[in-house]
Design an enzyme around this catalytic site. Structure first.
Site, mmCIF file in Angstrom:
data_model
loop_
_atom_site.group_PDB
_atom_site.id
_atom_site.type_symbol
_atom_site.label_atom_id
_atom_site.label_comp_id
_atom_site.label_asym_id
_atom_site.label_seq_id
_atom_site.Cartn_x
_atom_site.Cartn_y
_atom_site.Cartn_z
ATOM 1 N N ASP A 2 10.082 -16.396 -36.360
ATOM 2 C CA ASP A 2 10.604 -17.522 -35.567
ATOM 3 C C ASP A 2 11.971 -17.960 -36.058
ATOM 4 O O ASP A 2 12.833 -18.354 -35.282
ATOM 5 C CB ASP A 2 9.641 -18.714 -35.616
ATOM 6 C CG ASP A 2 8.343 -18.404 -34.895
ATOM 7 O OD1 ASP A 2 8.323 -17.411 -34.129
ATOM 8 O OD2 ASP A 2 7.349 -19.120 -35.110
ATOM 9 N N GLU A 34 -5.444 11.756 -19.796
ATOM 10 C CA GLU A 34 -5.312 10.372 -20.306
ATOM 11 C C GLU A 34 -6.026 9.425 -19.350
ATOM 12 O O GLU A 34 -6.441 9.835 -18.273
ATOM 13 C CB GLU A 34 -3.838 10.002 -20.479
ATOM 14 C CG GLU A 34 -3.055 9.964 -19.192
ATOM 15 C CD GLU A 34 -1.572 9.677 -19.418
ATOM 16 O OE1 GLU A 34 -1.222 9.049 -20.424
ATOM 17 O OE2 GLU A 34 -0.773 10.081 -18.557
ATOM 18 N N LYS A 41 -6.767 6.529 -16.497
ATOM 19 C CA LYS A 41 -6.091 5.963 -15.328
ATOM 20 C C LYS A 41 -6.121 4.451 -15.546
ATOM 21 O O LYS A 41 -7.181 3.818 -15.459
ATOM 22 C CB LYS A 41 -6.808 6.349 -14.036
ATOM 23 C CG LYS A 41 -6.081 5.862 -12.788
ATOM 24 C CD LYS A 41 -6.639 6.529 -11.552
ATOM 25 C CE LYS A 41 -5.885 6.246 -10.273
ATOM 26 N NZ LYS A 41 -5.181 5.032 -10.101
ATOM 27 N N ASP A 54 -5.689 0.561 -14.992
ATOM 28 C CA ASP A 54 -5.905 -0.215 -13.773
ATOM 29 C C ASP A 54 -4.988 -1.433 -13.776
ATOM 30 O O ASP A 54 -5.367 -2.520 -14.201
ATOM 31 C CB ASP A 54 -7.378 -0.640 -13.708
ATOM 32 C CG ASP A 54 -7.749 -1.081 -12.314
ATOM 33 O OD1 ASP A 54 -6.935 -0.899 -11.387
ATOM 34 O OD2 ASP A 54 -8.867 -1.610 -12.152
ATOM 35 N N ARG A 92 6.549 -0.174 -7.902
ATOM 36 C CA ARG A 92 6.455 1.064 -7.132
ATOM 37 C C ARG A 92 6.874 0.819 -5.682
ATOM 38 O O ARG A 92 7.496 1.662 -5.059
ATOM 39 C CB ARG A 92 5.008 1.574 -7.202
ATOM 40 C CG ARG A 92 4.762 2.828 -6.420
ATOM 41 C CD ARG A 92 3.352 3.332 -6.670
ATOM 42 N NE ARG A 92 3.123 4.567 -5.959
ATOM 43 C CZ ARG A 92 2.772 4.635 -4.685
ATOM 44 N NH1 ARG A 92 2.614 3.537 -3.995
ATOM 45 N NH2 ARG A 92 2.586 5.803 -4.110
ATOM 46 N N TYR A 108 3.444 6.663 -18.902
ATOM 47 C CA TYR A 108 2.729 7.904 -18.623
ATOM 48 C C TYR A 108 3.462 8.914 -17.744
ATOM 49 O O TYR A 108 2.936 9.986 -17.453
ATOM 50 C CB TYR A 108 1.352 7.627 -18.014
ATOM 51 C CG TYR A 108 1.350 6.723 -16.805
ATOM 52 C CD1 TYR A 108 2.017 7.061 -15.641
ATOM 53 C CD2 TYR A 108 0.665 5.501 -16.837
ATOM 54 C CE1 TYR A 108 2.025 6.232 -14.540
ATOM 55 C CE2 TYR A 108 0.668 4.661 -15.740
ATOM 56 C CZ TYR A 108 1.351 5.034 -14.590
ATOM 57 O OH TYR A 108 1.361 4.206 -13.505
ATOM 58 N N LYS A 119 -3.264 16.142 -15.774
ATOM 59 C CA LYS A 119 -1.983 16.705 -15.343
ATOM 60 C C LYS A 119 -1.828 18.105 -15.937
ATOM 61 O O LYS A 119 -2.164 18.307 -17.115
ATOM 62 C CB LYS A 119 -0.827 15.832 -15.854
ATOM 63 C CG LYS A 119 -0.922 14.386 -15.368
ATOM 64 C CD LYS A 119 0.019 13.459 -16.097
ATOM 65 C CE LYS A 119 -0.257 12.023 -15.664
ATOM 66 N NZ LYS A 119 0.514 11.029 -16.377
ATOM 67 N N LYS A 138 -12.163 9.327 -10.852
ATOM 68 C CA LYS A 138 -12.528 7.928 -11.105
ATOM 69 C C LYS A 138 -13.969 7.793 -11.599
ATOM 70 O O LYS A 138 -14.784 8.704 -11.425
ATOM 71 C CB LYS A 138 -12.359 7.137 -9.814
ATOM 72 C CG LYS A 138 -10.917 7.072 -9.341
ATOM 73 C CD LYS A 138 -10.727 5.799 -8.575
ATOM 74 C CE LYS A 138 -9.429 5.752 -7.836
ATOM 75 N NZ LYS A 138 -9.330 4.555 -7.035
ATOM 76 N N CYS A 148 -9.768 -31.834 4.130
ATOM 77 C CA CYS A 148 -10.768 -31.759 3.063
ATOM 78 C C CYS A 148 -12.154 -31.789 3.702
ATOM 79 O O CYS A 148 -12.442 -32.666 4.513
ATOM 80 C CB CYS A 148 -10.578 -32.939 2.111
ATOM 81 S SG CYS A 148 -11.940 -33.142 0.965
ATOM 82 N N CYS A 152 -13.856 -35.467 2.621
ATOM 83 C CA CYS A 152 -13.389 -36.786 3.069
ATOM 84 C C CYS A 152 -12.540 -36.715 4.336
ATOM 85 O O CYS A 152 -12.184 -37.739 4.905
ATOM 86 C CB CYS A 152 -12.608 -37.488 1.958
ATOM 87 S SG CYS A 152 -10.987 -36.746 1.666
ATOM 88 N N CYS A 179 -6.830 -31.456 -1.617
ATOM 89 C CA CYS A 179 -7.088 -32.695 -0.886
ATOM 90 C C CYS A 179 -6.121 -33.746 -1.444
ATOM 91 O O CYS A 179 -5.929 -33.840 -2.652
ATOM 92 C CB CYS A 179 -8.533 -33.134 -1.113
ATOM 93 S SG CYS A 179 -8.852 -34.783 -0.510
ATOM 94 N N CYS A 214 -11.002 -39.427 -2.760
ATOM 95 C CA CYS A 214 -11.941 -38.486 -2.129
ATOM 96 C C CYS A 214 -13.245 -38.450 -2.939
ATOM 97 O O CYS A 214 -13.223 -38.262 -4.164
ATOM 98 C CB CYS A 214 -11.325 -37.091 -2.080
ATOM 99 S SG CYS A 214 -12.507 -35.812 -1.633
HETATM 100 S S1 IVH Z 1 0.764 9.677 -13.231
HETATM 101 C C1 IVH Z 1 2.419 11.580 -9.482
HETATM 102 N N1 IVH Z 1 -0.807 8.638 -15.004
HETATM 103 O O1 IVH Z 1 -2.189 5.763 -10.464
HETATM 104 C C2 IVH Z 1 1.601 10.689 -10.258
HETATM 105 N N2 IVH Z 1 -0.592 7.523 -12.918
HETATM 106 O O2 IVH Z 1 -2.414 7.002 -7.695
HETATM 107 C C3 IVH Z 1 2.365 9.920 -11.227
HETATM 108 N N3 IVH Z 1 -1.901 5.437 -12.798
HETATM 109 O O3 IVH Z 1 0.617 4.522 -8.863
HETATM 110 C C4 IVH Z 1 1.526 8.950 -11.873
HETATM 111 N N4 IVH Z 1 -2.737 5.540 -14.808
HETATM 112 O O4 IVH Z 1 -0.136 3.294 -10.874
HETATM 113 C C5 IVH Z 1 -0.312 8.524 -13.767
HETATM 114 N N5 IVH Z 1 -2.158 7.835 -16.709
HETATM 115 C C6 IVH Z 1 -1.649 7.707 -15.478
HETATM 116 C C7 IVH Z 1 -1.964 6.632 -14.639
HETATM 117 C C8 IVH Z 1 -1.423 6.576 -13.355
HETATM 118 C C9 IVH Z 1 -2.675 4.845 -13.687
HETATM 119 C C10 IVH Z 1 -1.668 4.912 -11.428
HETATM 120 C C11 IVH Z 1 -0.242 4.691 -11.066
HETATM 121 C C12 IVH Z 1 -0.025 5.358 -9.759
HETATM 122 C C13 IVH Z 1 -1.404 5.657 -9.313
HETATM 123 C C14 IVH Z 1 -1.389 6.971 -8.581
#
Ligand code: IVH
Length: 709
Positions: free
Chosen positions: A76, A155, A157, A159, A178, A267, A334, A358, A452, A455, A470, A475
């Site tokens: 800080d 890796e 996905k 969320d 995006r 990623y 990938k 998924k 509301c 009331c 409200c 109320c």
């Molecule tokens: S690769 C061409 N890696 O999934 C794909 N995407 O449906 C390039 N996402 O909009 C993305 N984790 O928001 C990639 N490990 C990961 C990911 C990932 C989440 C999401 C990303 C993208 C969507 C594609």
């Protein structure tokens, strides 16, 4: 090493220089001063750049590598020194200064910026068999011979919300959402508040351009805490961590984004100049070296050969899923080699070289029987779906909040709809979507009434808000909810007076204000349905017992908007007694620690309400005795700080009270100031942080033992 640098000290050391120069008569005094100025500025500039480097270094140690080397206090100090320097020398305030992480001026609208390389989407599926098929398609396209395996990079996905970071010559110049994949919205100010994202890549020779793509997410534990404090302050809550993260990134006021606990994982790659990679693995390793967070190597980020190993990864990560500190909805696979990725190319808007598999969430289908609009203590109108009871992940669910009109519109939930529900962040039930095929013919979109429902007063929405409130301070619904909050356990703790009794007392006309609790007679209670002598006596006694109350709890009990338990404690500590608090004007309120302008204004407005103020004075007249907050300096835990994570054998609030009753202090995050982290079941990321900081980690049982010793 961390010398505190003050401009006046520096000034003193430099004053000698013009004096010496003035000596040189033929050069003249002006020349001397000019020389001095140059010298002074270059020293200021050096210190500015040194501070920027130091702070970025410590940001990375703290936020990315989880191994801080200096205390929060030292950090800080460095930070405020930099802020001061930039205030005095605005010309030094460069775009990579860590001071930009606290947010800047609010925007009116985000500007739209095209992506140099489109942001694609992923094909996805829900099973291991689909992964095997994906592998077959890849092999067929690449004309791979029998027995040959493809190398895959796997890796999670994540969320959250996809973001592109644009680094030019190592400097973060832009961050885009995006958007539609071709054009995104510029959210640079907000993204800069995420401390894990380096403002400058950690390398001496950065490429001319690199676009780093990744996901902004919120950790589950941070999400739970955020929702808790939003609720406590009468603010809107979020359905799940993804919405909370996406909402923060799209905040026009970056000061609000700065307060939301966001994270980022890199990623993927967009456009580049002056750098190339041979594989996904190579690329993410480089991201990591540049100081960008990526999934944990070996566990959540793995290069494997062939589809069987990919499927193993899919199952292994699924097992870890609930214990991860953040939500994932599957894995992404990938083709590792960038050369093969090029060969494979695209189908429509998805790459042929990647897919997402998924996981199935804990979901169920049921019918929305009604949508009720509840009125909260701050007047907020909250729509709640009342559903046919259904079991989701072992728990029977009947209600799900629909949050606000925006959320209803987005999902288009109507009465009579068949809906898919799931438990978000493993706890709160959430309506995911409507099964349109089952929609009754005559259904109409649901609109929250403009009046509301209790009331009938006009409901209004503040400019940047999504919640209707409200507007009638009298109320009956607001009154009932305020009284319930007043009597609740964390507030006045009138333990024998539950919500049902409060409703009955209100309906019978006995309760119209806070002070009416203390005017209540046993006969009044007895006149209610189903109230016997004994329970009436219990009620009167528990009201009597509540009169001696810590000032902080009383302030919290008032239910002032934005004043949660912690803020109430701060106010009680600052103002010492009730009169000090009641007499405070706006300026005085703003001097209290941690009270920002929004909170100060809300308290001030509350204090201007003569009716409320009279009610508070009546409380005192009727015998309520607020006790000034005196930090217990005795007791087994005096001078010791604690933080709780995970589920304990007792309720969280009880545990906090227990610690505080013995003089301990509860902190809100893991830092070097923390003495003990108390860990229950399913703890979050705090444990790791505590380990790194070498904070003692103890169980509930060990805490009990400590209390006795
Ligand atoms: S690769 C061409 N890696 O999934 C794909 N995407 O449906 C390039 N996402 O909009 C993305 N984790 O928001 C990639 N490990 C990961 C990911 C990932 C989440 C999401 C990303 C993208 C969507 C594609």
């Amino acid at each position: 090493m961390y010398k505190v640098y003050r401009e006046n000290e520096e000034f003193a050391s430099f004053i000698a220089l013009p004096l010496q120069c003035a000596y040189l008569r033929d050069s003249g005094l002006e020349f001397g001063i000019a020389l001095w100025k140059i010298g002074f500025m270059s020293k200021v500039r050096d210190r500015h750049s040194e501070l920027k480097k130091l702070i970025s270094h410590h940001d990375s140690l703290y936020h990315v590598q989880d191994r801080p080397e200096i205390t929060d206090y030292q950090y800080d100090q460095l930070f405020s020194e930099l802020q001061q320097l930039e205030k005095n020398h605005p010309e030094l305030d460069t775009s990579d200064s860590p001071t930009h992480r606290v947010g800047g001026a609010a925007l009116d609208v985000f500007s739209k910026v095209p992506h140099r390389v489109p942001m694609l989407s992923l094909s996805n599926s829900y099973s291991a068999e689909d992964l095997a098929e994906f592998d077959l398609r890849v092999k067929k396209f690449l004309l791979l011979g029998e027995g040959k395996e493809v190398e895959y990079f796997c890796e999670p996905k994540f969320d959250g919300l996809a973001i592109e970071l644009v680094y030019e010559n190592g400097l973060l110049v832009r961050a885009l959402t995006r958007g539609d994949g071709t054009t995104g919205e510029e959210v640079t100010q907000n993204i800069k508040t995420i401390r894990r994202i380096p403002l400058r890549l950690q390398t001496k020779s950065p490429p001319a351009l690199v676009e780093v793509r990744g996901e902004v997410i919120m950790f589950k534990e941070d999400f739970a805490e955020l929702n808790h404090s939003q609720q406590e302050a009468g603010e809107m809550t979020f359905a799940n961590p993804r919405n909370a993260a996406a909402g923060a990134v799209r905040q026009l006021d970056s000061k609000i984004a700065a307060q939301r606990p966001l994270r980022f994982f890199a990623y993927a790659l967009g456009a580049t100049e002056g750098v190339s990679f041979k594989s996904q693995e190579h690329c993410e390793n480089q991201f990591h070296e540049w100081g960008l967070p990526v999934a944990e190597s070996g566990v959540l980020r793995k290069t494997v050969q062939g589809s069987e190993a990919v499927i193993d990864f899919y199952h292994d990560v699924e097992k870890l899923r609930t214990s991860l500190p953040f939500d994932i909805d599957g894995i992404v696979v990938k083709v590792n080699s960038f050369r093969l990725q090029d060969d494979l190319g695209l189908v429509a808007r998805s790459p042929r070289w990647a897919t997402a598999a998924k996981y199935k969430p804990a979901q169920a289908t049921t019918v929305v029987e009604n949508i009720l609009v509840q009125v909260g203590r701050t007047g907020a109108l909250t729509p709640v779906a009342i559903m046919k009871p259904v079991k989701v992940g072992g728990v029977t669910v009947t209600n799900a909040t629909l949050h606000n009109q925006d959320e209803i519109d987005r999902k288009d939930v109507r009465i009579g709809d068949t809906v898919i529900i799931q438990r978000a962040g493993d706890v709160i039930p959430e309506i995911v979507s409507v099964v349109l095929d089952h929609r009754p013919k005559k259904s109409t979109p649901f609109k929250i009434p403009e009046r509301c429902p209790i009331c009938g007063s006009q409901a209004k929405k503040a400019e940047e808000e999504v919640i209707f409130r409200c507007t009638n301070p009298l109320c009956p619904a607001i009154l009932k909810e305020s009284l319930k909050h007043f009597a609740s356990r964390r507030a006045m703790n009138i333990d024998k007076v539950g919500d049902k009794i409060i409703e009955a007392l209100c309906d019978a006309g006995f309760l119209k204000s806070f002070s009416d609790f203390f005017r209540l007679r046993k006969e009044d209670v007895l006149s209610l349905d189903r109230q016997g002598e004994k329970s009436a006596q219990n009620i009167i006694s528990s009201i009597e017992k509540s009169k001696k109350i810590p000032l902080a709890r009383l302030i919290y009990a008032f239910g002032i908007r934005f004043v949660g338990e912690q803020t109430a404690k701060t106010l009680a500590e600052h103002f010492v007694n009730l009169d000090g608090f009641l007499d405070a004007d706006l300026e005085v309120l703003q001097t209290a620690p941690d009270i920002g302008p929004k909170v100060a204004q809300s308290i001030y407005d509350w204090l201007q309400d003569k009716r409320l103020l009279k009610d508070v004075r009546d409380l005192i007249r009727l015998g309520v005795e607020p006790q000034s907050l005196q930090r217990k300096t005795t007791g087994a835990f005096a001078g010791t700080s604690f933080l709780i994570t995970g589920t304990l054998p007792v309720k969280r609030d009880e545990a906090k009270d227990f610690i505080e009753s013995l003089g301990g202090k509860i902190l809100s995050s893991v830092s070097s100031k923390l003495n003990y982290l108390v860990v229950g079941d399913d703890p979050g990321s705090k444990v790791e942080r505590a380990r790194e900081l070498e904070v003692a980690i103890i169980s509930w049982e060990e805490l009990q033992k400590m209390a006795k010793s």
